[in-house]
Design a protein around this motif. Structure first.
Motif, PDB file in Angstrom:
ATOM      1  N   SER A  34       1.053  -0.870  -0.185  1.00 42.40           N
ATOM      2  CA  SER A  34      -0.072   0.263   0.033  1.00 42.40           C
ATOM      3  C   SER A  34       1.367   1.238   0.029  1.00 42.40           C
ATOM      4  N   ASN A  35       2.580   0.900   0.279  1.00 44.16           N
ATOM      5  CA  ASN A  35       2.765   2.409  -0.110  1.00 44.16           C
ATOM      6  C   ASN A  35       3.514   2.808  -0.903  1.00 44.16           C
ATOM      7  N   ASP A  41       1.730  -5.474   3.037  1.00 42.58           N
ATOM      8  CA  ASP A  41       1.801  -4.687   4.145  1.00 42.58           C
ATOM      9  C   ASP A  41      -0.113  -4.609   5.100  1.00 42.58           C
ATOM     10  N   LEU A  42      -0.370  -4.554   5.667  1.00 43.72           N
ATOM     11  CA  LEU A  42      -1.257  -4.556   6.407  1.00 43.72           C
ATOM     12  C   LEU A  42      -2.637  -4.468   5.659  1.00 43.72           C
ATOM     13  N   LEU A  43      -1.880  -2.789   5.317  1.00 52.00           N
ATOM     14  CA  LEU A  43      -3.296  -1.854   4.779  1.00 52.00           C
ATOM     15  C   LEU A  43      -3.585  -1.706   3.511  1.00 52.00           C
ATOM     16  N   VAL A  46      -6.087  -4.872   3.942  1.00 47.58           N
ATOM     17  CA  VAL A  46      -7.484  -3.871   4.149  1.00 47.58           C
ATOM     18  C   VAL A  46      -7.954  -3.600   3.152  1.00 47.58           C
ATOM     19  N   GLY A  88       3.679  -1.673   8.570  1.00 49.29           N
ATOM     20  CA  GLY A  88       2.365  -0.893   9.497  1.00 49.29           C
ATOM     21  C   GLY A  88       2.685  -1.049  11.010  1.00 49.29           C
ATOM     22  N   THR A  89       1.630  -0.409  12.058  1.00 50.82           N
ATOM     23  CA  THR A  89       1.807  -0.141  13.281  1.00 50.82           C
ATOM     24  C   THR A  89       0.502  -1.222  13.968  1.00 50.82           C
ATOM     25  N   ASP A  92      -3.132  -0.069  12.945  1.00 47.99           N
ATOM     26  CA  ASP A  92      -2.903  -0.701  10.643  1.00 47.99           C
ATOM     27  C   ASP A  92      -3.740  -2.173  10.993  1.00 47.99           C
ATOM     28  N   ALA A  95      -6.854  -2.372  11.688  1.00 46.13           N
ATOM     29  CA  ALA A  95      -8.116  -1.727  10.641  1.00 46.13           C
ATOM     30  C   ALA A  95      -8.478  -3.318  10.008  1.00 46.13           C
TER      31      ALA A  95
END
Length: 558
Positions: A34-35, A41-43, A46, A88-89, A92, A95
């Motif tokens: 996603s980045n 990654d986690l997002l 999502v 991520g965090t 995240d 989410a």
């Protein structure tokens, strides 16, 4: 115990949700970036959860995303209760939970409890002296008088399972990489610390765990040598044949009876949440017996999987019957979870040399077997094993044994979402952590969605068929027979009986049609219909699925 339980987020789960569930495994590094850094990654998860929900699966299993030096790509944990910045965090991850639950999908996470990273603070303290508070948290042992390791135990990743530590002047045990020291489950404080890890994630809202190397937790306290295996008894399910790990009978370095005590404690922690666990049993000789032992009754693990369908040649009807008969013998009071592919083995499209017709047949078979099932990201697209050049390899396992064993990178390359986009829609980065396979682009999600005959749509239909029939969720499996290249069995519940016939070959087959009040179902899965001459005529790789209801109601006919 209540019939249902709610997480702190208000998501309700039935206590038996896991029985017959279809679980979708996500390898987060390779699912969606996603980045733009070239790593999933986690997002990214999502963003892709609506796609996963569209498959009809019950849950996702996310491979490790915890803080880690990434020597084994997250299976070397340095902080069990935080997210590696690469992924991520914690917000995240919340989410992920919220989005999945809003879509009716449960979330299981991969707990690696048998070992940590050598960068974990627990190990840093343990190795600092022989008398610190955590000195006994890992498996330490003195050298033999000649300075060699304490015994003959080997590492799955090659070489001795022991590593010398100059600070403590002792060896420590590592069943995997040198950088993955094994925790000492004979120490009560270790068990309690790991149970706290489970509590942390349960309270955060997870629905269950996939338990990595579940039979490796406890070792023989006397450190006895493993006996050798004669060449004819060696199998290569949990390690490649080129690794002498397969030359030992691993009765002392894993699968110890003391492990059951910890598993009962873990189940007790999970019970108030109605959470579920699936354990990975790694053993060449006794995998199914351990599966039965670990899932017996209602105070151990909910389900486990062994490697019988994750290794070897294309399963024949005889082999499938042999495996299922063994499960009926040693795990009649337990629960299996079946998988054909995962992040550690060659993708089954390549491993079994399947064409799309064969892939569809085995998918339908999986959804008809007794147990729960795991499908691995990309298998629903028919992805084959990617050919990764040596200079692009990331897996230390493959680098060590190349070229006889090429490691696990070929099944870990990025997911392909849209062949018209950069890196197949996985990432906008100039370079991804593993290259996207050019052979996968034509099988992308976007391309598969437009093709009504794609394997993707077959997975959706097969999963929906499983959910539509109570006998497939939790019913018995009886009368399994082999008739030439065909496998037949019946699934039975209080509501219905389902007769399942599979031609597991690329040649047509003819069988006697069953007597009785059977009704053809599963036409959406290419199920063959009984012919007027009293015969079942099956095309190559074709199933025949027939239903009769046992509840007194008229069955729905097609």
């Amino acid at each position: 115990m209540n019939a249902s339980s709610s997480s702190p987020k208000g998501f309700t789960r039935d206590k038996d949700w896991w029985r017959g569930a279809v679980i979708y495994q996500i390898y987060p590094r390779s699912f969606q970036d996603s980045n733009g850094d070239g790593v999933g990654d986690l997002l990214g998860i999502v963003n892709r959860l609506p796609y996963i929900a569209s498959l009809g699966v019950d849950a996702i299993w996310i491979s490790p995303f915890f803080t880690s030096p990434m020597k084994d790509f997250g299976y070397d944990v340095s902080d069990y209760c935080d997210v590696d910045p690469m992924f991520g965090t914690l917000a995240d991850f919340d989410a992920v939970i919220d989005t999945a639950h809003s879509l009716g999908v449960k979330v299981m996470i991969d707990l690696v409890l048998s070992h940590t990273s050598d960068q974990h603070p627990w190990f840093a303290e343990s190795r600092s002296s022989k008398d610190n508070a955590k000195s006994n948290w890992y498996v330490w042992a003195d050298a033999k008088p000649d300075g060699t390791p304490p015994n003959n135990w080997l590492s799955i990743f090659g070489g001795s399972g022991w590593q010398w530590d100059a600070g403590r002047m002792q060896y420590y045990l590592h069943n995997f990489l040198v950088e993955q020291p094994d925790l000492n489950f004979h120490e009560p404080e270790v068990q309690e610390a790991l149970l706290d890890v489970a509590r942390f994630w349960l309270q955060r809202g997870v629905d269950g765990f996939r338990l990595d190397t579940i039979n490796f937790y406890t070792h023989d306290a006397e450190l006895r040598d493993n006996p050798p295996l004669p060449p004819e008894a060696r199998q290569a399910k949990t390690a490649p044949a080129v690794n002498p790990y397969t030359w030992q009978d691993h009765i002392y370095d894993k699968s110890r009876p003391e492990n059951l005590e910890f598993l009962r404690k873990l189940r007790a922690v999970m019970e108030p949440f109605n959470a579920a666990a699936v354990g990975e049993v790694g053993d060449d000789q006794r995998g199914l017996e351990i599966l039965g032992e670990y899932t017996r009754g209602d105070d151990l693990m909910h389900m486990c999987y062994a490697f019988e369908l994750l290794s070897g040649d294309t399963p024949t009807p005889g082999y499938v019957k042999e495996v299922m008969d063994k499960v009926a013998e040693v795990a009649s009071d337990g629960w299996a979870c079946w998988a054909y592919s995962n992040h550690d083995v060659v993708r089954h499209m390549s491993r079994w040399h399947l064409d799309p017709m064969g892939a569809r047949a085995f998918t339908t078979l999986m959804m008809c077997l007794r147990g729960s099932t795991c499908i691995y990201e990309g298998e629903e697209l028919g992805l084959t094993e990617a050919d990764v050049a040596f200079e692009d390899l990331q897996d230390p396992y493959g680098i060590r044994f190349w070229p006889e064993f090429k490691g696990r990178d070929g099944c870990r390359t990025p997911m392909v979402w849209d062949q018209t986009q950069h890196h197949g829609g996985f990432s906008e980065a100039p370079r991804t952590w593993l290259p996207v396979s050019p052979d996968h682009l034509s099988l992308s999600v976007a391309q598969s969605e437009y093709d009504p005959g794609s394997i993707l749509h077959h997975y959706r239909r097969a999963i929906a068929f499983r959910h539509a029939h109570p006998a497939l969720k939790s019913g018995e499996m009886v009368d399994m027979k082999v008739q030439g290249a065909c496998l037949t069995f019946t699934r039975k519940s209080a509501e219905e009986e389902l007769l399942c016939v599979f031609n597991l070959s690329d040649q047509p087959a003819t069988l006697d049609a069953p007597g009785g009040n059977w009704h053809h179902v599963g036409s959406e899965l290419n199920s063959a219909s009984p012919m007027e001459d009293g015969k079942l005529h099956l095309g190559p790789w074709q199933p025949a699925l027939m239903l009769r209801e046992t509840s007194g109601q008229d069955p729905e006919q097609e």
